[in-house]
Design a protein around this motif. Sequence first.
Motif: not given
Length: 275
Positions: A113-115, A138-139, A155-156, A162-163
């Motif tokens: 989800n983040v990396k 896509t959040g 959390a992701t 924020a990213l």
Amino acid sequence: MQLLKDKVVFLTGGTEGIGYECAKTYHKAGAKVSIITHKEDSLKNCRMQFFNDDIHYILADVSKPVDVNRAITETLGRFGKIDVIHNNAGVSNPSKTVCDTTDEEWDKVFNVNVKGIYHTTKYGIAALKETKGTILNTGSLVGDIGQELHAAYTATKGAVNALTKSMALDYAPFGIRVNAVAPAGVWTPMLRRWSNQQPNAAHIEHYLDEIHPLGYCPEGDVVADACLFLVSEHARFITGCILPVSGGAELGYRRYMDQPSAKDGIVLPVNSKAK
């Protein structure tokens, strides 16, 4: 009017759910679409339904840098450029508290989800600088409001918010816009399968309708339409935006006394996105 005429979209998680609706919407708007998934069966099924010379399928895992680098290179080789990177791939499991989540589960959800966003940006940013393109993530609404028994996932999605904003600042000097959509409940094949397996399927459908003040849980096309706007020239002065596509689910006090919850042994699927 074709809002994405002659554009090339690099779309991860594009063979199911919201991603598949986005792929169809982008193509209808005139784009060539490179669709990335790590699910071989899903890729084959999607290709049988949705295929022509402007659609290219790539089997790749966004959590693996080698796969993403290869997918970016393959897309450039096929279409010559990339105008849009849409980071839609994601996983929602595990349905657990922080203390019950294993190291492996925590790492997996963050790696995808983040990396995954880190990888597509790292290997795709040079192409976007050439086209002054755009990035869309896509959040999920839960990235802002949280959700019980989905600590790692929420959390992701908070990290994605924020990213997105930091990336918008970093890449604005290059004319690159970075935004995100934040859905609440969305009917996808995954969510329909899950709801049909519940003891009281009608109650689940009522609950999912009622959490949205507009009165219904939508199909994935409503998210795809919002995504199309954000990656098009109609949103040319919008960057760093986390756009709720939620029917107002985040507004007001909407915890119903009869809603399913963890105490009932029911864990609602997060964001309802099949990836």
